[in-house]
Design a protein around this motif. Sequence first.
Motif, PDB file in Angstrom:
ATOM      1  N   MET A   9      -8.828 -10.956   4.349  1.00 26.74           N
ATOM      2  CA  MET A   9      -7.601 -11.478   5.231  1.00 26.74           C
ATOM      3  C   MET A   9      -7.081 -10.808   6.616  1.00 26.74           C
ATOM      4  O   MET A   9      -6.223 -10.941   7.056  1.00 26.74           O
ATOM      5  CB  MET A   9      -6.379 -11.415   4.190  1.00 26.74           C
ATOM      6  N   GLY A  10      -8.172  -9.609   6.987  1.00 27.93           N
ATOM      7  CA  GLY A  10      -7.563  -8.900   8.022  1.00 27.93           C
ATOM      8  C   GLY A  10      -6.643  -7.854   7.641  1.00 27.93           C
ATOM      9  O   GLY A  10      -5.918  -7.922   6.553  1.00 27.93           O
ATOM     10  N   VAL A  11      -6.141  -7.044   8.762  1.00 24.92           N
ATOM     11  CA  VAL A  11      -4.895  -6.002   8.403  1.00 24.92           C
ATOM     12  C   VAL A  11      -3.812  -6.818   8.626  1.00 24.92           C
ATOM     13  O   VAL A  11      -3.673  -7.395   9.839  1.00 24.92           O
ATOM     14  CB  VAL A  11      -5.201  -4.817   9.365  1.00 24.92           C
ATOM     15  N   GLN A  12      -2.793  -6.993   7.735  1.00 24.92           N
ATOM     16  CA  GLN A  12      -1.629  -7.572   8.100  1.00 24.92           C
ATOM     17  C   GLN A  12      -0.413  -6.769   8.041  1.00 24.92           C
ATOM     18  O   GLN A  12      -0.378  -5.721   7.269  1.00 24.92           O
ATOM     19  CB  GLN A  12      -1.388  -8.774   7.172  1.00 24.92           C
ATOM     20  N   LEU A  13       0.717  -6.822   8.717  1.00 23.03           N
ATOM     21  CA  LEU A  13       2.010  -6.433   8.449  1.00 23.03           C
ATOM     22  C   LEU A  13       2.721  -7.294   7.628  1.00 23.03           C
ATOM     23  O   LEU A  13       2.865  -8.339   8.104  1.00 23.03           O
ATOM     24  CB  LEU A  13       2.585  -6.276   9.888  1.00 23.03           C
ATOM     25  N   ILE A  14       3.022  -6.806   6.440  1.00 25.27           N
ATOM     26  CA  ILE A  14       3.368  -8.020   5.463  1.00 25.27           C
ATOM     27  C   ILE A  14       5.196  -7.801   4.999  1.00 25.27           C
ATOM     28  O   ILE A  14       5.680  -8.439   4.398  1.00 25.27           O
ATOM     29  CB  ILE A  14       2.629  -7.820   3.955  1.00 25.27           C
ATOM     30  N   GLY A  15       5.673  -6.869   5.784  1.00 21.58           N
ATOM     31  CA  GLY A  15       7.007  -6.646   5.517  1.00 21.58           C
ATOM     32  C   GLY A  15       7.634  -5.648   6.327  1.00 21.58           C
ATOM     33  O   GLY A  15       7.198  -4.722   6.896  1.00 21.58           O
ATOM     34  N   ILE A  16       8.899  -5.764   6.814  1.00 17.28           N
ATOM     35  CA  ILE A  16       9.639  -5.047   7.630  1.00 17.28           C
ATOM     36  C   ILE A  16      11.090  -4.722   7.186  1.00 17.28           C
ATOM     37  O   ILE A  16      11.655  -5.723   6.591  1.00 17.28           O
ATOM     38  CB  ILE A  16       9.769  -5.506   9.144  1.00 17.28           C
ATOM     39  N   GLY A  17      11.477  -3.464   7.253  1.00 13.23           N
ATOM     40  CA  GLY A  17      13.240  -3.177   6.945  1.00 13.23           C
ATOM     41  C   GLY A  17      13.571  -2.454   8.062  1.00 13.23           C
ATOM     42  O   GLY A  17      13.144  -1.807   8.690  1.00 13.23           O
ATOM     43  N   ALA A  74     -10.452   1.120   8.388  1.00 18.15           N
ATOM     44  CA  ALA A  74     -11.469   2.118   7.930  1.00 18.15           C
ATOM     45  C   ALA A  74     -11.563   2.058   6.428  1.00 18.15           C
ATOM     46  O   ALA A  74     -12.582   2.446   5.885  1.00 18.15           O
ATOM     47  CB  ALA A  74     -11.290   3.400   8.475  1.00 18.15           C
ATOM     48  N   ASP A  75     -10.302   1.784   5.785  1.00 11.27           N
ATOM     49  CA  ASP A  75     -10.207   1.908   4.479  1.00 11.27           C
ATOM     50  C   ASP A  75      -9.455   0.375   3.794  1.00 11.27           C
ATOM     51  O   ASP A  75      -8.186   0.640   3.938  1.00 11.27           O
ATOM     52  CB  ASP A  75      -9.510   3.199   3.798  1.00 11.27           C
ATOM     53  N   PRO A  76     -10.242  -0.501   3.788  1.00  9.49           N
ATOM     54  CA  PRO A  76      -9.242  -1.629   3.117  1.00  9.49           C
ATOM     55  C   PRO A  76      -8.564  -1.658   1.917  1.00  9.49           C
ATOM     56  O   PRO A  76      -7.976  -2.495   1.539  1.00  9.49           O
ATOM     57  CB  PRO A  76     -10.787  -2.679   2.774  1.00  9.49           C
ATOM     58  N   THR A  77      -8.726  -0.499   1.308  1.00 10.14           N
ATOM     59  CA  THR A  77      -7.776  -0.068   0.086  1.00 10.14           C
ATOM     60  C   THR A  77      -6.363   0.400   0.506  1.00 10.14           C
ATOM     61  O   THR A  77      -5.671   0.552  -0.257  1.00 10.14           O
ATOM     62  CB  THR A  77      -8.382   0.539  -1.007  1.00 10.14           C
ATOM     63  N   ALA A  78      -6.178   0.570   1.699  1.00  9.36           N
ATOM     64  CA  ALA A  78      -5.204   1.520   2.088  1.00  9.36           C
ATOM     65  C   ALA A  78      -3.759   0.591   2.134  1.00  9.36           C
ATOM     66  O   ALA A  78      -3.892  -0.812   2.640  1.00  9.36           O
ATOM     67  CB  ALA A  78      -5.475   2.239   3.487  1.00  9.36           C
ATOM     68  N   THR A  79      -2.868   1.012   1.927  1.00  6.97           N
ATOM     69  CA  THR A  79      -1.339   0.495   2.184  1.00  6.97           C
ATOM     70  C   THR A  79      -0.544   1.453   3.034  1.00  6.97           C
ATOM     71  O   THR A  79      -0.330   2.667   2.452  1.00  6.97           O
ATOM     72  CB  THR A  79      -0.706   0.093   0.985  1.00  6.97           C
TER      73      THR A  79
END
Length: 394
Positions: A1-9, A168-173
């Motif tokens: 899905m690519g790198v996504q910005l999934i939420g903002i506060g 670089a690390d698809p498991t990162a959040t």
Amino acid sequence: MGVQLIGIGTAVPEFALSQTQVRDLFLAQPDVAPLTARIIRAAYDGSAIDRRHTVIDDLAGGDGIFIDAEHGAVRSPGTAARNERYAREAPRLSETAARRALRSAGVEPSEITHVVTASCTGFYAPGPEYRLVRDLALDPTVEREHIGFMGCAAAIPALRSAWRICTADPTATVLVACAEVCSIHIRSSPDPDQIVASAVFADGAAAAVVTAREARFDGGEGAGPSPDRPSWALELTGFTTALTTDGEQDMAWIIGDHGFEMTLTGNVPRIVGREVQAALAPVLERVGTVDQWVVHPGGRSILDRFEQAMQLDEGALQRSRRILRDYGNMSSATVLFILADLLRDPTAAHDERVLVTAFGPGLAVETATARVVPRRSADAAVASRERQAPGAGS
């Protein structure tokens, strides 16, 4: 899905001041010369700002280190006293924004692997990135980095760091957080640059969650769009940076004996108008048509010059103008406020191309590109994984 910005506060201090309140405070200072009074009125009345938030309770009424209530005078505390207020208030705003971002993203604190923070209005160590790990009770092995003193543009380099980490690390959040308390550097001055700075800067914090992992937002009741659960996510597609040919002396931020001294001259809008087309040309060549413009509202004149230089339709910068009107210029946090507004917009459309740009000391032009993508419910994410599983559909 690519790198996504999934939420903002986002978060702002409880004290909100109308622009006329602050204008009248400075007009009432002792020994304000007629020329200075005219500059104050022009700066405040022409700012296109209705209100701003501040951590300084003195400004909301009362006596303290910033305001002499008996005489209505703006005091000039030393840098140490101002920075002490920063070290107390900025972490609170950052934590609030971060918790809201995690809730918006549907991510548990235990899932965060990296923290990237940005700020330019104060200093302390252990720093903002350390405090977030501690205050959110994140895993102590979470990797941390802090981007300091890059001014209004710093959110974009912070997002770029998150994007590179996830690439670089698809498991990162990654949790990105920007917190600024510009008002602690308030001062009464006849200097036009200081008057403009006092007329536009404000306090606020914003945080974002960036990941390449499969998004799995909660389904069921309450899963529809809301302030906590926006309609959209953003797939980040690239970043660029450029320096203009001049402006090093026109936008600057130095440490003085009585706070940080912001220089924001009248040349800044002219430089933006003259050079932004060339600075953004490589970006526009790559992305083509831009559907959503997210431009840091350094001030009304900067937005006006940008709009003219890029030959944008009236209304193209409406989000930027609305955030400027309601919150002022919160330095690095501001573009995330605008992006939060975009993600909540039910009229936005899948695959719309987004250009985010901000201007920092130097003058530096930082840019990010993205595309609007729908948030998926938990059920949709599970179905997607099942379709991709070996043997699915056979």
